[in-house]
Design a protein around this motif. Structure first.
Motif, short mmCIF file in Angstrom:
data_model
loop_
_atom_site.label_atom_id
_atom_site.label_comp_id
_atom_site.label_asym_id
_atom_site.label_seq_id
_atom_site.Cartn_x
_atom_site.Cartn_y
_atom_site.Cartn_z
N ARG A 1 -33.85 -83.40 -93.50
CA ARG A 1 -34.59 -83.94 -94.43
C ARG A 1 -35.01 -82.73 -95.34
O ARG A 1 -35.81 -81.80 -94.56
CB ARG A 1 -35.82 -84.78 -93.75
N THR A 2 -35.15 -82.62 -96.26
CA THR A 2 -35.59 -81.49 -97.27
C THR A 2 -37.18 -81.55 -97.42
O THR A 2 -37.70 -82.55 -97.09
CB THR A 2 -34.91 -81.46 -98.71
N LYS B 1 -35.75 -85.75 -99.16
CA LYS B 1 -34.42 -86.00 -99.53
C LYS B 1 -33.71 -85.99 -98.06
O LYS B 1 -33.86 -85.18 -97.26
CB LYS B 1 -33.66 -85.32 -100.46
N GLU C 1 -38.54 -82.14 -100.08
CA GLU C 1 -38.78 -83.12 -101.25
C GLU C 1 -38.59 -84.51 -100.69
O GLU C 1 -38.55 -85.25 -101.41
CB GLU C 1 -37.75 -82.75 -102.51
N SER D 1 -36.49 -77.25 -94.65
CA SER D 1 -35.79 -78.35 -94.35
C SER D 1 -36.04 -78.71 -92.80
O SER D 1 -36.13 -77.88 -92.01
CB SER D 1 -34.49 -78.60 -94.73
N ASP E 1 -27.90 -76.35 -101.39
CA ASP E 1 -28.37 -77.78 -101.19
C ASP E 1 -29.20 -78.33 -99.93
O ASP E 1 -29.74 -79.24 -99.86
CB ASP E 1 -27.21 -78.61 -101.17
N ILE E 2 -29.42 -77.04 -99.20
CA ILE E 2 -30.45 -77.20 -97.96
C ILE E 2 -31.42 -76.17 -98.21
O ILE E 2 -31.15 -75.17 -97.80
CB ILE E 2 -29.71 -77.19 -96.69
N PRO E 3 -32.73 -76.46 -98.82
CA PRO E 3 -33.52 -75.63 -99.02
C PRO E 3 -34.19 -75.00 -97.47
O PRO E 3 -34.11 -75.93 -96.44
CB PRO E 3 -34.71 -76.33 -99.73
#
Length: 89
Positions: A40-41, A45, A43, A83, A78-80
């Motif tokens: 789960r980011t 997502k 943001e 997360s 794609d994975i900040p």
């Protein structure tokens, strides 16, 4: 879902693909090869990803340092950082 760790580092290995790393206070449910995790980011997502491999070592603070290899299914960008990784019950 059970929280495994916060993502503290993400990098790509030519040989293994994307790897996420973090500290886990307890190692109650680290995934096995082929299991699915949810990332789960910040943001909010949610990314469902297959585990390619898992490596665990002890940190100096007696927590478990966990590295989860995700292969080439996703890019590190794609994975900040920040997360959160969860297992699927």
């Amino acid at each position: 879902m059970e929280k495994v760790m916060d993502v503290e580092d993400v990098f790509e290995s030519k040989e293994y693909g994307t790897i996420i790393v973090g500290l886990s206070p307890v190692l109650s449910s680290v995934n096995k090869i082929g299991d699915t995790i949810v990332v789960r980011t910040p943001e909010h997502k949610e990314l469902g990803l297959k585990v390619v491999s898992v490596q665990v070592s002890n940190s100096p603070t007696d927590k478990k340092m966990v590295g989860i290899c995700l292969g080439n299914s996703i890019k590190p960008i794609d994975i900040p950082l920040g997360s959160v990784v969860y297992t699927i019950s």
